[in-house]
Design an enzyme around this catalytic site. Structure first.
Site, PDB file in Angstrom:
ATOM      1  N   SER A   1      34.845  46.033  36.340  1.00  0.00           N
ATOM      2  CA  SER A   1      33.984  46.952  35.605  1.00  0.00           C
ATOM      3  C   SER A   1      32.813  46.210  34.959  1.00  0.00           C
ATOM      4  O   SER A   1      32.058  45.530  35.636  1.00  0.00           O
ATOM      5  CB  SER A   1      34.814  47.737  34.586  1.00  0.00           C
ATOM      6  OG  SER A   1      34.146  48.891  34.175  1.00  0.00           O
TER       7      SER A   1
ATOM      8  N   ASP B   1      36.409  52.553  39.408  1.00  0.00           N
ATOM      9  CA  ASP B   1      36.461  51.472  38.419  1.00  0.00           C
ATOM     10  C   ASP B   1      37.674  50.556  38.598  1.00  0.00           C
ATOM     11  O   ASP B   1      38.832  51.004  38.604  1.00  0.00           O
ATOM     12  CB  ASP B   1      36.504  52.099  37.023  1.00  0.00           C
ATOM     13  CG  ASP B   1      36.140  51.124  35.931  1.00  0.00           C
ATOM     14  OD1 ASP B   1      36.757  50.049  35.873  1.00  0.00           O
ATOM     15  OD2 ASP B   1      35.241  51.435  35.138  1.00  0.00           O
TER      16      ASP B   1
END
Length: 309
Positions: A40, A155
Protein backbone atom coordinates in the site's frame (compact mmCIF):
# COMPACT_ATOMS: atom_id res chain seq x y z
CA UNK A 1 31.08 -9.47 4.10
CA UNK A 2 28.57 -6.69 4.70
CA UNK A 3 25.05 -7.87 5.45
CA UNK A 4 22.25 -6.84 3.10
CA UNK A 5 19.79 -4.51 4.79
CA UNK A 6 16.20 -4.65 3.63
CA UNK A 7 13.15 -2.52 4.39
CA UNK A 8 9.65 -3.92 4.83
CA UNK A 9 7.39 -0.88 4.60
CA UNK A 10 3.87 -1.31 5.91
CA UNK A 11 0.50 0.03 4.89
CA UNK A 12 -1.28 2.78 6.79
CA UNK A 13 -2.29 5.74 4.61
CA UNK A 14 -1.13 9.09 5.97
CA UNK A 15 1.03 7.30 8.54
CA UNK A 16 3.25 6.25 5.63
CA UNK A 17 5.07 9.57 5.88
CA UNK A 18 7.02 7.88 8.68
CA UNK A 19 8.74 5.73 6.04
CA UNK A 20 10.41 8.91 4.79
CA UNK A 21 11.75 9.59 8.28
CA UNK A 22 13.20 6.09 8.52
CA UNK A 23 14.94 6.50 5.16
CA UNK A 24 16.33 9.90 6.20
CA UNK A 25 18.06 8.39 9.22
CA UNK A 26 19.46 5.48 7.21
CA UNK A 27 20.85 7.84 4.57
CA UNK A 28 22.30 10.09 7.23
CA UNK A 29 24.09 7.13 8.83
CA UNK A 30 25.38 5.89 5.48
CA UNK A 31 23.49 2.60 5.68
CA UNK A 32 22.79 1.16 2.24
CA UNK A 33 19.35 -0.27 1.60
CA UNK A 34 19.72 -3.39 -0.56
CA UNK A 35 16.06 -4.41 -0.89
CA UNK A 36 12.62 -2.88 -0.35
CA UNK A 37 9.24 -4.58 -0.08
CA UNK A 38 6.16 -2.42 0.35
CA UNK A 39 2.44 -2.78 0.85
CA UNK A 40 0.00 0.00 0.00
CA UNK A 41 1.53 3.36 1.02
CA UNK A 42 4.74 1.46 1.78
CA UNK A 43 4.84 0.40 -1.87
CA UNK A 44 4.42 4.00 -2.96
CA UNK A 45 7.23 5.39 -0.80
CA UNK A 46 9.46 2.34 -1.26
CA UNK A 47 8.90 2.18 -5.01
CA UNK A 48 9.81 5.83 -5.47
CA UNK A 49 12.99 5.39 -3.41
CA UNK A 50 13.96 2.16 -5.20
CA UNK A 51 13.50 3.97 -8.52
CA UNK A 52 16.19 6.46 -7.52
CA UNK A 53 13.92 9.42 -6.79
CA UNK A 54 15.92 11.63 -4.38
CA UNK A 55 14.70 11.32 -0.82
CA UNK A 56 14.49 15.11 -0.59
CA UNK A 57 12.00 15.05 -3.48
CA UNK A 58 9.93 12.31 -1.83
CA UNK A 59 9.85 14.32 1.40
CA UNK A 60 8.90 17.45 -0.51
CA UNK A 61 5.95 15.63 -2.09
CA UNK A 62 4.67 14.78 1.38
CA UNK A 63 5.28 18.22 2.86
CA UNK A 64 3.62 20.05 -0.03
CA UNK A 65 0.53 17.87 -0.06
CA UNK A 66 -2.54 20.06 -0.34
CA UNK A 67 -6.26 19.49 -0.51
CA UNK A 68 -6.11 20.23 -4.23
CA UNK A 69 -3.41 17.59 -4.77
CA UNK A 70 -5.36 15.04 -2.76
CA UNK A 71 -8.50 15.80 -4.71
CA UNK A 72 -6.70 15.10 -7.97
CA UNK A 73 -5.50 11.73 -6.69
CA UNK A 74 -8.82 10.75 -5.10
CA UNK A 75 -11.10 12.51 -7.60
CA UNK A 76 -14.44 10.66 -7.44
CA UNK A 77 -15.42 9.21 -10.80
CA UNK A 78 -17.91 6.72 -9.32
CA UNK A 79 -17.13 3.65 -11.43
CA UNK A 80 -19.16 0.59 -10.57
CA UNK A 81 -16.29 -0.93 -8.58
CA UNK A 82 -15.26 2.00 -6.35
CA UNK A 83 -15.50 5.69 -5.67
CA UNK A 84 -12.71 6.46 -8.14
CA UNK A 85 -11.00 4.75 -11.04
CA UNK A 86 -7.58 5.79 -9.72
CA UNK A 87 -6.71 7.58 -12.96
CA UNK A 88 -5.73 10.72 -11.05
CA UNK A 89 -3.32 8.81 -8.82
CA UNK A 90 -1.92 6.97 -11.84
CA UNK A 91 -1.30 10.29 -13.61
CA UNK A 92 0.42 11.73 -10.55
CA UNK A 93 2.69 8.70 -10.20
CA UNK A 94 3.67 8.83 -13.88
CA UNK A 95 4.58 12.50 -13.55
CA UNK A 96 7.18 11.74 -10.88
CA UNK A 97 8.23 8.18 -11.78
CA UNK A 98 7.81 7.98 -15.55
CA UNK A 99 7.45 4.60 -17.30
CA UNK A 100 10.15 2.70 -15.40
CA UNK A 101 9.79 -1.05 -14.87
CA UNK A 102 10.37 -2.83 -11.56
CA UNK A 103 13.01 -5.19 -12.95
CA UNK A 104 15.09 -2.19 -14.07
CA UNK A 105 15.18 -0.42 -10.70
CA UNK A 106 18.59 0.23 -9.11
CA UNK A 107 17.35 -1.25 -5.80
CA UNK A 108 15.54 -4.63 -5.77
CA UNK A 109 11.87 -3.90 -5.07
CA UNK A 110 8.56 -5.70 -4.72
CA UNK A 111 5.06 -4.36 -4.26
CA UNK A 112 2.48 -6.57 -2.60
CA UNK A 113 -1.13 -6.65 -3.77
CA UNK A 114 -4.10 -8.91 -2.98
CA UNK A 115 -5.84 -11.18 -5.48
CA UNK A 116 -9.50 -10.21 -5.19
CA UNK A 117 -10.67 -13.66 -6.30
CA UNK A 118 -8.55 -15.82 -4.01
CA UNK A 119 -7.54 -13.46 -1.18
CA UNK A 120 -3.92 -14.49 -1.62
CA UNK A 121 -0.97 -12.09 -1.72
CA UNK A 122 0.49 -11.29 -5.13
CA UNK A 123 4.14 -10.21 -5.13
CA UNK A 124 4.88 -7.87 -8.04
CA UNK A 125 8.59 -8.03 -8.93
CA UNK A 126 8.40 -7.13 -12.59
CA UNK A 127 6.29 -4.96 -14.83
CA UNK A 128 5.40 -1.25 -14.83
CA UNK A 129 6.21 0.31 -11.46
CA UNK A 130 3.31 2.75 -11.56
CA UNK A 131 0.77 -0.02 -12.18
CA UNK A 132 2.28 -2.12 -9.39
CA UNK A 133 1.94 0.78 -6.96
CA UNK A 134 -1.62 1.42 -8.13
CA UNK A 135 -2.48 -2.22 -7.50
CA UNK A 136 -0.86 -2.28 -4.08
CA UNK A 137 -2.72 0.89 -3.03
CA UNK A 138 -6.14 0.00 -4.47
CA UNK A 139 -8.22 0.32 -1.29
CA UNK A 140 -11.37 -1.77 -1.82
CA UNK A 141 -14.44 0.38 -2.22
CA UNK A 142 -12.35 3.51 -2.77
CA UNK A 143 -10.18 2.65 -5.79
CA UNK A 144 -11.16 0.49 -8.70
CA UNK A 145 -9.25 -2.84 -8.72
CA UNK A 146 -6.28 -3.06 -11.08
CA UNK A 147 -6.21 -5.64 -13.87
CA UNK A 148 -2.88 -7.47 -13.88
CA UNK A 149 -2.22 -10.51 -16.07
CA UNK A 150 -5.79 -11.77 -15.83
CA UNK A 151 -6.14 -11.01 -12.13
CA UNK A 152 -8.03 -8.30 -10.26
CA UNK A 153 -5.70 -6.81 -7.66
CA UNK A 154 -6.49 -4.65 -4.62
CA UNK A 155 -4.63 -3.22 -1.62
CA UNK A 156 -1.77 -5.42 -0.43
CA UNK A 157 -2.26 -4.32 3.16
CA UNK A 158 -5.23 -6.68 3.42
CA UNK A 159 -3.01 -9.77 3.53
CA UNK A 160 0.56 -8.46 3.93
CA UNK A 161 0.32 -5.34 6.11
CA UNK A 162 4.06 -5.63 6.82
CA UNK A 163 5.82 -7.66 4.06
CA UNK A 164 8.77 -9.11 5.98
CA UNK A 165 8.69 -12.42 4.11
CA UNK A 166 8.77 -10.68 0.75
CA UNK A 167 11.72 -8.58 1.84
CA UNK A 168 13.68 -11.73 2.70
CA UNK A 169 12.82 -13.20 -0.69
CA UNK A 170 14.54 -10.17 -2.23
CA UNK A 171 17.75 -11.20 -0.49
CA UNK A 172 17.66 -9.11 2.69
CA UNK A 173 19.59 -10.54 5.63
CA UNK A 174 18.70 -7.84 8.14
CA UNK A 175 15.08 -6.77 7.77
CA UNK A 176 13.90 -3.47 9.24
CA UNK A 177 10.10 -3.68 9.43
CA UNK A 178 8.35 -0.32 9.68
CA UNK A 179 4.82 -0.81 11.00
CA UNK A 180 2.62 2.15 10.15
CA UNK A 181 -0.67 0.25 10.28
CA UNK A 182 -3.50 1.74 12.34
CA UNK A 183 -4.11 0.12 15.71
CA UNK A 184 -7.55 -0.18 17.33
CA UNK A 185 -8.14 2.55 19.85
CA UNK A 186 -11.02 3.52 22.14
CA UNK A 187 -13.54 5.54 20.22
CA UNK A 188 -15.93 6.54 23.00
CA UNK A 189 -13.86 9.60 23.93
CA UNK A 190 -14.40 11.12 20.50
CA UNK A 191 -18.15 10.68 20.52
CA UNK A 192 -18.89 13.96 22.20
CA UNK A 193 -21.99 14.46 24.33
CA UNK A 194 -24.62 11.78 24.67
CA UNK A 195 -27.79 12.46 22.61
CA UNK A 196 -29.82 12.23 25.84
CA UNK A 197 -27.79 15.06 27.34
CA UNK A 198 -28.28 17.21 24.26
CA UNK A 199 -32.02 16.52 24.22
CA UNK A 200 -32.52 17.28 27.90
CA UNK A 201 -30.48 20.49 27.62
CA UNK A 202 -32.51 21.62 24.62
CA UNK A 203 -35.76 20.95 26.46
CA UNK A 204 -34.61 22.75 29.58
CA UNK A 205 -33.28 25.78 27.75
CA UNK A 206 -36.27 25.94 25.46
CA UNK A 207 -39.06 25.43 27.99
CA UNK A 208 -38.03 26.08 31.55
CA UNK A 209 -38.04 29.84 31.23
CA UNK A 210 -41.38 30.03 29.48
CA UNK A 211 -44.00 31.65 31.71
CA UNK A 212 -46.66 29.21 30.56
CA UNK A 213 -44.68 26.07 31.57
CA UNK A 214 -45.86 24.73 34.97
CA UNK A 215 -43.24 24.52 37.68
CA UNK A 216 -43.95 20.82 38.11
CA UNK A 217 -43.04 20.14 34.46
CA UNK A 218 -39.85 22.10 34.91
CA UNK A 219 -38.90 19.91 37.84
CA UNK A 220 -39.57 16.76 35.82
CA UNK A 221 -37.40 17.99 32.93
CA UNK A 222 -34.59 18.91 35.29
CA UNK A 223 -34.75 15.48 36.92
CA UNK A 224 -34.64 13.73 33.54
CA UNK A 225 -31.65 15.82 32.63
CA UNK A 226 -29.81 14.61 35.71
CA UNK A 227 -30.64 10.95 35.02
CA UNK A 228 -28.38 10.36 32.06
CA UNK A 229 -28.38 6.83 30.65
CA UNK A 230 -25.40 4.78 31.78
CA UNK A 231 -24.84 3.24 28.35
CA UNK A 232 -22.29 4.84 26.04
CA UNK A 233 -23.50 6.32 22.76
CA UNK A 234 -23.04 4.24 19.64
CA UNK A 235 -20.27 5.36 17.26
CA UNK A 236 -20.96 6.34 13.67
CA UNK A 237 -20.77 3.94 10.75
CA UNK A 238 -17.38 5.18 9.51
CA UNK A 239 -15.86 4.90 12.98
CA UNK A 240 -17.17 1.35 13.27
CA UNK A 241 -15.79 0.38 9.85
CA UNK A 242 -12.40 1.98 10.57
CA UNK A 243 -12.20 0.22 13.92
CA UNK A 244 -13.18 -3.13 12.39
CA UNK A 245 -10.49 -2.75 9.72
CA UNK A 246 -7.88 -1.87 12.35
CA UNK A 247 -8.83 -4.92 14.43
CA UNK A 248 -8.56 -7.21 11.41
CA UNK A 249 -5.19 -5.79 10.32
CA UNK A 250 -3.83 -6.01 13.86
CA UNK A 251 -4.69 -9.71 14.07
CA UNK A 252 -3.26 -10.50 10.62
CA UNK A 253 -0.09 -8.60 11.49
CA UNK A 254 0.29 -10.34 14.86
CA UNK A 255 0.19 -13.76 13.21
CA UNK A 256 2.51 -12.71 10.39
CA UNK A 257 5.12 -11.42 12.83
CA UNK A 258 5.06 -14.71 14.72
CA UNK A 259 5.73 -16.60 11.49
CA UNK A 260 8.22 -14.13 9.99
CA UNK A 261 9.82 -11.96 12.69
CA UNK A 262 12.12 -9.19 11.42
CA UNK A 263 15.51 -8.42 12.94
CA UNK A 264 14.28 -4.92 13.75
CA UNK A 265 10.63 -4.01 14.30
CA UNK A 266 9.75 -0.31 14.33
CA UNK A 267 6.42 1.15 15.38
CA UNK A 268 6.59 4.97 15.21
CA UNK A 269 4.82 6.95 17.93
CA UNK A 270 2.46 8.98 15.82
CA UNK A 271 1.27 12.41 16.85
CA UNK A 272 -0.95 13.02 13.84
CA UNK A 273 -2.09 9.72 12.38
CA UNK A 274 -4.82 10.52 9.91
CA UNK A 275 -4.04 13.71 8.04
CA UNK A 276 -2.03 13.82 4.82
CA UNK A 277 -1.87 17.57 5.36
CA UNK A 278 0.34 17.26 8.46
CA UNK A 279 3.05 14.93 7.23
CA UNK A 280 5.86 16.74 9.05
CA UNK A 281 4.91 15.20 12.42
CA UNK A 282 4.74 11.69 10.98
CA UNK A 283 8.08 12.04 9.18
CA UNK A 284 9.62 13.08 12.48
CA UNK A 285 7.97 10.09 14.21
CA UNK A 286 9.71 7.81 11.71
CA UNK A 287 13.04 9.50 12.34
CA UNK A 288 12.72 9.11 16.10
CA UNK A 289 11.78 5.44 15.82
CA UNK A 290 14.71 4.66 13.53
CA UNK A 291 17.14 6.62 15.69
CA UNK A 292 16.06 4.57 18.71
CA UNK A 293 16.72 1.36 16.75
CA UNK A 294 20.18 2.37 15.51
CA UNK A 295 22.18 0.68 18.31
CA UNK A 296 20.50 -2.64 17.52
CA UNK A 297 21.06 -2.17 13.80
CA UNK A 298 24.75 -1.33 14.21
CA UNK A 299 25.16 -4.35 16.45
CA UNK A 300 23.59 -6.62 13.82
CA UNK A 301 25.86 -5.14 11.17
CA UNK A 302 28.95 -5.41 13.33
CA UNK A 303 29.48 -1.67 13.28
CA UNK A 304 29.97 0.93 15.99
CA UNK A 305 27.13 3.32 16.60
CA UNK A 306 27.69 6.88 15.55
CA UNK A 307 27.83 9.63 18.16
CA UNK A 308 24.42 10.72 19.46
CA UNK A 309 22.82 13.67 17.76
Amino acid sequence: MEKRVGLALGSGGARGAAHVGVLKVLEREGIKVSAIAGASIGAMVGGAYAAGLPLARIEEEWLTTSRAKLLKSFLPTFPRTGLTSGSGLRRYLREILGEVRIEDLPVPFAAVATDLDTGKPVVLRSGPLVEAIRASTAIPGVFQPVRWEGRLLVDGGLVEPLPVRVCRELGAEVVIAVDTNPAPRPISASQGRHPWELLSQTLREGLLHRPWVPASLGEVLAEYGRERPSSRPLPGIFEILNQAAAILVQEVLRLKLILEPPEIYIRPAFREERSYLRAKENIRAGEEAMEAALPTLFSLLGQEASSPR
